[in-house]
Design a protein around this motif. Structure first.
Motif, PDB file in Angstrom:
ATOM      1  N   MET A 112      55.912  53.396  18.987  1.00 55.67           N
ATOM      2  CA  MET A 112      56.262  52.117  18.210  1.00 55.67           C
ATOM      3  C   MET A 112      57.594  51.708  18.397  1.00 55.67           C
ATOM      4  SD  MET A 112      54.687  53.074  14.560  1.00 55.67           S
ATOM      5  CE  MET A 112      55.377  51.687  13.726  1.00 55.67           C
ATOM      6  N   ALA A 113      58.619  52.389  18.586  1.00 63.34           N
ATOM      7  CA  ALA A 113      59.823  52.032  18.854  1.00 63.34           C
ATOM      8  C   ALA A 113      60.057  51.484  20.235  1.00 63.34           C
ATOM      9  CB  ALA A 113      60.921  53.318  18.730  1.00 63.34           C
ATOM     10  N   ALA A 114      59.406  52.008  21.196  1.00 62.88           N
ATOM     11  CA  ALA A 114      59.598  51.629  22.610  1.00 62.88           C
ATOM     12  C   ALA A 114      58.692  50.248  22.797  1.00 62.88           C
ATOM     13  CB  ALA A 114      58.813  52.585  23.459  1.00 62.88           C
ATOM     14  N   ILE A 115      57.545  50.112  22.093  1.00 61.78           N
ATOM     15  CA  ILE A 115      56.868  48.958  22.250  1.00 61.78           C
ATOM     16  C   ILE A 115      57.464  47.745  21.565  1.00 61.78           C
ATOM     17  CG2 ILE A 115      54.890  47.492  21.369  1.00 61.78           C
ATOM     18  CD1 ILE A 115      53.130  50.344  21.922  1.00 61.78           C
ATOM     19  N   GLY A 116      58.051  48.013  20.329  1.00 64.68           N
ATOM     20  CA  GLY A 116      59.245  46.967  19.650  1.00 64.68           C
ATOM     21  C   GLY A 116      60.332  46.551  20.551  1.00 64.68           C
ATOM     22  N   TYR A 117      60.889  47.494  21.177  1.00 65.21           N
ATOM     23  CA  TYR A 117      61.954  47.223  22.114  1.00 65.21           C
ATOM     24  C   TYR A 117      61.582  46.234  23.325  1.00 65.21           C
ATOM     25  CZ  TYR A 117      65.857  47.969  25.219  1.00 65.21           C
ATOM     26  OH  TYR A 117      67.117  47.689  26.084  1.00 65.21           O
ATOM     27  N   LEU A 118      60.433  46.657  23.979  1.00 68.94           N
ATOM     28  CA  LEU A 118      59.944  45.914  24.727  1.00 68.94           C
ATOM     29  C   LEU A 118      59.477  44.390  24.782  1.00 68.94           C
ATOM     30  CD1 LEU A 118      58.123  48.601  27.038  1.00 68.94           C
ATOM     31  CD2 LEU A 118      60.123  47.635  27.546  1.00 68.94           C
ATOM     32  N   LEU A 119      58.910  44.307  23.427  1.00 71.14           N
ATOM     33  CA  LEU A 119      58.506  43.015  23.000  1.00 71.14           C
ATOM     34  C   LEU A 119      59.713  42.123  22.771  1.00 71.14           C
ATOM     35  CD1 LEU A 119      55.207  43.809  20.788  1.00 71.14           C
ATOM     36  CD2 LEU A 119      55.381  42.832  22.977  1.00 71.14           C
ATOM     37  N   VAL A 165      62.335  49.575  14.283  1.00 73.20           N
ATOM     38  CA  VAL A 165      62.844  50.184  13.090  1.00 73.20           C
ATOM     39  C   VAL A 165      61.695  51.175  12.314  1.00 73.20           C
ATOM     40  CG1 VAL A 165      63.750  50.003  10.854  1.00 73.20           C
ATOM     41  CG2 VAL A 165      64.572  48.401  12.639  1.00 73.20           C
ATOM     42  N   ALA A 166      60.506  50.513  12.309  1.00 72.86           N
ATOM     43  CA  ALA A 166      59.399  51.291  11.770  1.00 72.86           C
ATOM     44  C   ALA A 166      59.038  52.366  12.759  1.00 72.86           C
ATOM     45  CB  ALA A 166      58.153  50.541  11.711  1.00 72.86           C
ATOM     46  N   GLY A 167      59.230  52.283  14.030  1.00 70.04           N
ATOM     47  CA  GLY A 167      59.051  53.293  15.019  1.00 70.04           C
ATOM     48  C   GLY A 167      59.845  54.388  14.750  1.00 70.04           C
ATOM     49  N   ALA A 170      61.661  55.148  11.905  1.00 70.82           N
ATOM     50  CA  ALA A 170      61.316  55.500  10.720  1.00 70.82           C
ATOM     51  C   ALA A 170      60.180  56.938  10.827  1.00 70.82           C
ATOM     52  CB  ALA A 170      61.138  54.838   9.643  1.00 70.82           C
ATOM     53  N   VAL A 171      58.981  56.388  11.595  1.00 72.58           N
ATOM     54  CA  VAL A 171      57.941  57.355  11.689  1.00 72.58           C
ATOM     55  C   VAL A 171      58.291  58.513  12.429  1.00 72.58           C
ATOM     56  CG1 VAL A 171      55.544  57.365  12.863  1.00 72.58           C
ATOM     57  CG2 VAL A 171      56.164  55.438  11.638  1.00 72.58           C
ATOM     58  N   LEU A 172      59.324  58.331  13.589  1.00 77.71           N
ATOM     59  CA  LEU A 172      59.871  59.475  14.346  1.00 77.71           C
ATOM     60  C   LEU A 172      60.627  60.331  13.419  1.00 77.71           C
ATOM     61  CD1 LEU A 172      60.445  60.683  17.247  1.00 77.71           C
ATOM     62  CD2 LEU A 172      62.630  59.329  17.192  1.00 77.71           C
ATOM     63  N   VAL A 173      61.455  59.976  12.402  1.00 81.47           N
ATOM     64  CA  VAL A 173      62.191  60.631  11.567  1.00 81.47           C
ATOM     65  C   VAL A 173      60.840  61.606  10.752  1.00 81.47           C
ATOM     66  CG1 VAL A 173      63.603  60.598   9.435  1.00 81.47           C
ATOM     67  CG2 VAL A 173      64.256  59.482  11.425  1.00 81.47           C
TER      68      VAL A 173
END
Length: 106
Positions: free
Chosen positions: A70-77, A87-89, A91-94
């Motif tokens: 999720m974090a990688a996709i959000g960064y790439l978008l 940010v959600a990615g 949080a899910v990682l944590v």
């Protein structure tokens, strides 16, 4: 060649020493057996697995992978701009890391 009294005495002395050592060794072994038999038997301590909840650890790893994705996709978008998906990615990682820590607790 004749054996003198000194040589005979030396041979007898060596034989006596060897017999005494042999008997002492047997006595020591018997004493060890008696003391081991007198000791209370120790209970076998069950070996605890290093991970108490392996399913929870697997869930944590999967949640971590989803968070990283999720974090990688959000960064790439957004191309470098922090988006809600990144940010959600994170949080899910944590949460995934928390699951792994909880799985290893005893």
């Amino acid at each position: 060649m004749k054996l003198g009294a000194g040589e005979l005495l030396l041979v007898v002395l060596i034989i006596v020493i060897l017999v005494a050592l042999s008997r002492a060794k047997k006595t020591v072994q018997e004493v060890k057996r008696e003391t081991e038999a007198a000791r209370p038997a120790r209970k076998a301590v069950p070996v605890k697995p290093p991970i108490k909840y392996p399913q929870l650890q697997l869930l944590g790893i999967l949640v971590m992978l989803v968070g990283v994705a999720m974090a990688a996709i959000g960064y790439l978008l957004q191309e470098g701009v922090i988006s809600t998906l990144s940010v959600a990615g994170i949080a899910v990682l944590v949460f995934g890391i928390a699951f792994i820590i909880l799985a290893r607790r005893r």
